[in-house]
Scaffold this motif. Structure first.
Motif, PDB file in Angstrom:
ATOM      1  N   ASP A 191     -15.652   3.198  -9.169  1.00 54.54           N
ATOM      2  CA  ASP A 191     -14.436   2.520  -8.722  1.00 54.54           C
ATOM      3  C   ASP A 191     -14.681   1.018  -8.668  1.00 54.54           C
ATOM      4  O   ASP A 191     -13.803   0.219  -9.013  1.00 54.54           O
ATOM      5  CB  ASP A 191     -14.031   3.018  -7.332  1.00 54.54           C
ATOM      6  N   SER A 192     -15.878   0.637  -8.216  1.00 47.81           N
ATOM      7  CA  SER A 192     -16.263  -0.769  -8.141  1.00 47.81           C
ATOM      8  C   SER A 192     -17.712  -0.918  -8.576  1.00 47.81           C
ATOM      9  O   SER A 192     -18.515  -0.003  -8.394  1.00 47.81           O
ATOM     10  CB  SER A 192     -16.111  -1.319  -6.715  1.00 47.81           C
ATOM     11  N   VAL A 193     -18.028  -2.082  -9.151  1.00 55.77           N
ATOM     12  CA  VAL A 193     -19.376  -2.364  -9.641  1.00 55.77           C
ATOM     13  C   VAL A 193     -19.822  -3.720  -9.105  1.00 55.77           C
ATOM     14  O   VAL A 193     -19.060  -4.693  -9.145  1.00 55.77           O
ATOM     15  CB  VAL A 193     -19.419  -2.390 -11.185  1.00 55.77           C
ATOM     16  N   ALA A 194     -21.053  -3.774  -8.593  1.00 59.75           N
ATOM     17  CA  ALA A 194     -21.676  -5.045  -8.224  1.00 59.75           C
ATOM     18  C   ALA A 194     -22.758  -5.351  -9.257  1.00 59.75           C
ATOM     19  O   ALA A 194     -23.703  -4.574  -9.399  1.00 59.75           O
ATOM     20  CB  ALA A 194     -22.285  -4.974  -6.828  1.00 59.75           C
ATOM     21  N   VAL A 195     -22.606  -6.449  -9.980  1.00 58.74           N
ATOM     22  CA  VAL A 195     -23.601  -6.842 -10.979  1.00 58.74           C
ATOM     23  C   VAL A 195     -24.586  -7.802 -10.322  1.00 58.74           C
ATOM     24  O   VAL A 195     -24.187  -8.815  -9.735  1.00 58.74           O
ATOM     25  CB  VAL A 195     -22.939  -7.515 -12.199  1.00 58.74           C
ATOM     26  N   MET A 196     -25.898  -7.461 -10.420  1.00 63.37           N
ATOM     27  CA  MET A 196     -26.933  -8.243  -9.751  1.00 63.37           C
ATOM     28  C   MET A 196     -27.854  -8.949 -10.741  1.00 63.37           C
ATOM     29  O   MET A 196     -28.107  -8.447 -11.835  1.00 63.37           O
ATOM     30  CB  MET A 196     -27.778  -7.333  -8.850  1.00 63.37           C
ATOM     31  N   LYS A 197     -28.332 -10.104 -10.310  1.00 65.63           N
ATOM     32  CA  LYS A 197     -29.315 -10.871 -11.080  1.00 65.63           C
ATOM     33  C   LYS A 197     -30.274 -11.520 -10.102  1.00 65.63           C
ATOM     34  O   LYS A 197     -29.852 -12.290  -9.233  1.00 65.63           O
ATOM     35  CB  LYS A 197     -28.606 -11.957 -11.907  1.00 65.63           C
ATOM     36  N   ALA A 198     -31.558 -11.186 -10.215  1.00 61.28           N
ATOM     37  CA  ALA A 198     -32.609 -11.842  -9.420  1.00 61.28           C
ATOM     38  C   ALA A 198     -32.273 -11.908  -7.939  1.00 61.28           C
ATOM     39  O   ALA A 198     -32.364 -12.959  -7.302  1.00 61.28           O
ATOM     40  CB  ALA A 198     -32.877 -13.242  -9.965  1.00 61.28           C
ATOM     41  N   GLY A 199     -31.847 -10.765  -7.372  1.00 56.12           N
ATOM     42  CA  GLY A 199     -31.589 -10.681  -5.943  1.00 56.12           C
ATOM     43  C   GLY A 199     -30.225 -11.144  -5.494  1.00 56.12           C
ATOM     44  O   GLY A 199     -29.895 -11.067  -4.313  1.00 56.12           O
ATOM     45  N   VAL A 200     -29.419 -11.636  -6.427  1.00 60.02           N
ATOM     46  CA  VAL A 200     -28.096 -12.180  -6.094  1.00 60.02           C
ATOM     47  C   VAL A 200     -27.015 -11.319  -6.734  1.00 60.02           C
ATOM     48  O   VAL A 200     -27.141 -10.897  -7.891  1.00 60.02           O
ATOM     49  CB  VAL A 200     -27.963 -13.640  -6.588  1.00 60.02           C
ATOM     50  N   ILE A 201     -25.951 -11.051  -5.989  1.00 54.65           N
ATOM     51  CA  ILE A 201     -24.797 -10.346  -6.555  1.00 54.65           C
ATOM     52  C   ILE A 201     -23.893 -11.374  -7.217  1.00 54.65           C
ATOM     53  O   ILE A 201     -23.330 -12.247  -6.557  1.00 54.65           O
ATOM     54  CB  ILE A 201     -24.035  -9.571  -5.463  1.00 54.65           C
ATOM     55  N   ASP A 202     -23.758 -11.283  -8.552  1.00 50.44           N
ATOM     56  CA  ASP A 202     -22.960 -12.245  -9.304  1.00 50.44           C
ATOM     57  C   ASP A 202     -21.471 -11.928  -9.262  1.00 50.44           C
ATOM     58  O   ASP A 202     -20.642 -12.832  -9.275  1.00 50.44           O
ATOM     59  CB  ASP A 202     -23.425 -12.278 -10.774  1.00 50.44           C
ATOM     60  N   GLN A 203     -21.123 -10.649  -9.256  1.00 49.88           N
ATOM     61  CA  GLN A 203     -19.707 -10.279  -9.294  1.00 49.88           C
ATOM     62  C   GLN A 203     -19.528  -8.864  -8.775  1.00 49.88           C
ATOM     63  O   GLN A 203     -20.340  -7.977  -9.039  1.00 49.88           O
ATOM     64  CB  GLN A 203     -19.156 -10.375 -10.728  1.00 49.88           C
ATOM     65  N   ILE A 204     -18.449  -8.635  -8.035  1.00 50.58           N
ATOM     66  CA  ILE A 204     -18.042  -7.300  -7.619  1.00 50.58           C
ATOM     67  C   ILE A 204     -16.606  -7.095  -8.065  1.00 50.58           C
ATOM     68  O   ILE A 204     -15.717  -7.876  -7.706  1.00 50.58           O
ATOM     69  CB  ILE A 204     -18.142  -7.115  -6.091  1.00 50.58           C
ATOM     70  N   ALA A 205     -16.370  -6.052  -8.849  1.00 48.06           N
ATOM     71  CA  ALA A 205     -15.016  -5.774  -9.343  1.00 48.06           C
ATOM     72  C   ALA A 205     -14.997  -4.387  -9.961  1.00 48.06           C
ATOM     73  O   ALA A 205     -16.037  -3.725 -10.074  1.00 48.06           O
ATOM     74  CB  ALA A 205     -14.592  -6.828 -10.377  1.00 48.06           C
ATOM     75  N   GLY A 206     -13.821  -3.953 -10.376  1.00 45.50           N
ATOM     76  CA  GLY A 206     -13.716  -2.719 -11.131  1.00 45.50           C
ATOM     77  C   GLY A 206     -14.323  -2.883 -12.513  1.00 45.50           C
ATOM     78  O   GLY A 206     -14.519  -4.014 -12.991  1.00 45.50           O
ATOM     79  N   GLY A 207     -14.615  -1.767 -13.170  1.00 45.07           N
ATOM     80  CA  GLY A 207     -15.285  -1.823 -14.465  1.00 45.07           C
ATOM     81  C   GLY A 207     -14.543  -2.636 -15.507  1.00 45.07           C
ATOM     82  O   GLY A 207     -15.140  -3.413 -16.255  1.00 45.07           O
ATOM     83  N   LYS A 208     -13.225  -2.489 -15.578  1.00 47.12           N
ATOM     84  CA  LYS A 208     -12.447  -3.219 -16.591  1.00 47.12           C
ATOM     85  C   LYS A 208     -12.508  -4.725 -16.345  1.00 47.12           C
ATOM     86  O   LYS A 208     -12.646  -5.513 -17.292  1.00 47.12           O
ATOM     87  CB  LYS A 208     -10.998  -2.737 -16.595  1.00 47.12           C
ATOM     88  N   ALA A 209     -12.416  -5.123 -15.077  1.00 44.84           N
ATOM     89  CA  ALA A 209     -12.489  -6.551 -14.755  1.00 44.84           C
ATOM     90  C   ALA A 209     -13.873  -7.112 -15.067  1.00 44.84           C
ATOM     91  O   ALA A 209     -13.999  -8.231 -15.579  1.00 44.84           O
ATOM     92  CB  ALA A 209     -12.131  -6.781 -13.290  1.00 44.84           C
ATOM     93  N   ILE A 210     -14.909  -6.341 -14.760  1.00 46.22           N
ATOM     94  CA  ILE A 210     -16.275  -6.779 -15.071  1.00 46.22           C
ATOM     95  C   ILE A 210     -16.417  -7.025 -16.570  1.00 46.22           C
ATOM     96  O   ILE A 210     -17.029  -8.004 -17.009  1.00 46.22           O
ATOM     97  CB  ILE A 210     -17.305  -5.716 -14.607  1.00 46.22           C
ATOM     98  N   TYR A 211     -15.842  -6.129 -17.373  1.00 47.86           N
ATOM     99  CA  TYR A 211     -15.982  -6.214 -18.831  1.00 47.86           C
ATOM    100  C   TYR A 211     -15.088  -7.302 -19.430  1.00 47.86           C
ATOM    101  O   TYR A 211     -15.530  -8.084 -20.275  1.00 47.86           O
ATOM    102  CB  TYR A 211     -15.632  -4.860 -19.446  1.00 47.86           C
TER     103      TYR A 211
END
Length: 370
Positions: free
Chosen positions: A205-225
């Motif tokens: 339903d929601s995805v948090a994309v992480m990089k080096a300990g930091v959450i860059d973005q939280i959104a639904g899959g379509k918005a992330i893409y």
């Protein structure tokens, strides 16, 4: 089965000495949501899962489950169950005994445990398999048993640490569908850790994309893409062609960027940067391979790209054409297989175009491949 409850991470930091594993994580996971943490190895996603489960204490900040602060509460005191990568089924116990182990620990009788095992085996589509040993099951069946065992403990939150990583591709894809179906059926909160973009986009339903300990973005899959917030998210989730340059002009939500490949190109500004991207800024433009087409004469000049074919590949559902523009960097165009051959000879010059709404402009930043 109890309904899922929400999980909140509030300004959470996790440090190991001078090393910061997770930096200022703020996440609101709704009750009954399938929520995924997505990122490369070492980005801190499993560390977050261990903190939620109680195996690790945050260095700062709070973890709330169902609105209750989990500070000082160990794994056995939290309404969570954790499924590890290796599943950890007991090899000498029958399947029904594996599933109901948590009930046995609490002193439940055999008849009660067998009844509950039968209910859960029915739910995971393995009826009548309770008397088998784990060694007699396939990888996918073992995966479902591990889920049933976790659900038997009646958690409010189920935590899954890359549980499909050991399965082959087809079985992994099949299990994605089954896992999502089980989650919808039981209605509890799932928190899922993965480095596999397909898993995260398909199930969550929601995805948090992480990089080096930091959450860059939280959104639904379509918005992330389709609407990434940073260059890292744009380059990590799916494939993207990257064009670097400076913002030449901005108008009505679109940026024209003087690129390093083929001159000025137009793109939609990502939602997250509409108020911050300015003329003269270093920028990156991202165009997905499937957004590129062979140009017709009606295309705008600022959405046309000159390139030369390097080689073509047939992938079944698509023809992938690899090209080079004005600099020595490869581009990829994916053309849907509609029955006609779309392979092009090396050295052939082509003019490509794209819809500016399907290209995203972002401030220059670190890419996932860097």
């Amino acid at each position: 089965m109890s309904a899922g409850v929400g999980v909140d991470l509030q300004n959470m930091w996790i440090k190991f000495g001078d090393f910061v594993a997770v930096r200022e994580a703020n996440v609101n996971i709704k009750g009954g949501e399938f929520f995924s943490f997505l990122g490369p190895s070492g980005c801190g996603k499993t560390t977050i899962l261990r903190a939620v489960s109680g195996f690790l204490d945050p260095s700062d900040g709070k973890i709330l489950i169902g609105g209750n602060d989990m500070a000082g509460k160990g794994p056995n005191e939290r309404p969570t169950a954790l499924i590890f990568q290796n599943l950890a089924l007991f090899p000498l116990m029958k399947i029904w005994e594996n599933i109901t182990f948590s009930m046995e620990v609490k002193g439940a009788g055999k008849a009660e445990r067998q009844k509950r095992a039968d209910e859960l085996l029915e739910m995971i589509a393995l009826p009548g398999q309770g008397d088998k040993l784990p060694s007699e099951l396939s990888g996918g069946q073992k995966q479902r048993v591990a889920i049933a065992r976790a659900l038997c403990a009646q958690p409010d939150v189920l935590l899954l640490d890359e549980p499909l990583s050991a399965l082959d591709l087809k079985l992994r894809q099949h299990m994605r569908t089954e896992l999502r179906a089980i989650q919808k059926q039981v209605g509890i909160t799932f928190i899922y850790i993965t480095h596999d973009q397909g898993e995260a986009l398909t199930m969550s339903d929601s995805v948090a994309v992480m990089k080096a300990g930091v959450i860059d973005q939280i959104a639904g899959g379509k918005a992330i893409y389709d609407d990434p917030s940073t260059a890292f998210v744009a380059s990590f989730v799916g494939e993207n062609n990257v064009f670097r340059g400076k913002v030449k002009s901005i108008s009505k939500g679109y940026a024209v960027i003087d690129t390093n490949r083929t001159g000025a190109l137009r793109a939609r500004m990502a939602t997250a940067v509409k108020d911050t991207l300015k003329p003269g800024d270093d920028a990156m433009m991202f165009i997905r391979p499937e957004a590129l087409n062979i140009s017709d004469k009606k295309a705008r000049s600022d959405t046309r790209i000159k390139a030369v074919v390097q080689h073509s590949e047939f992938e079944g559902q698509a023809y992938n054409v690899f090209l080079k523009g004005s600099e020595d960097k490869e581009m990829k165009m994916s053309l849907a297989n509609r029955g006609e051959t779309r392979l092009y000879d090396a050295g052939l010059p082509l003019i490509l175009d794209y819809d500016a709404d399907r290209a995203v402009a972002l401030p220059a930043g670190e890419l996932a491949s860097e």
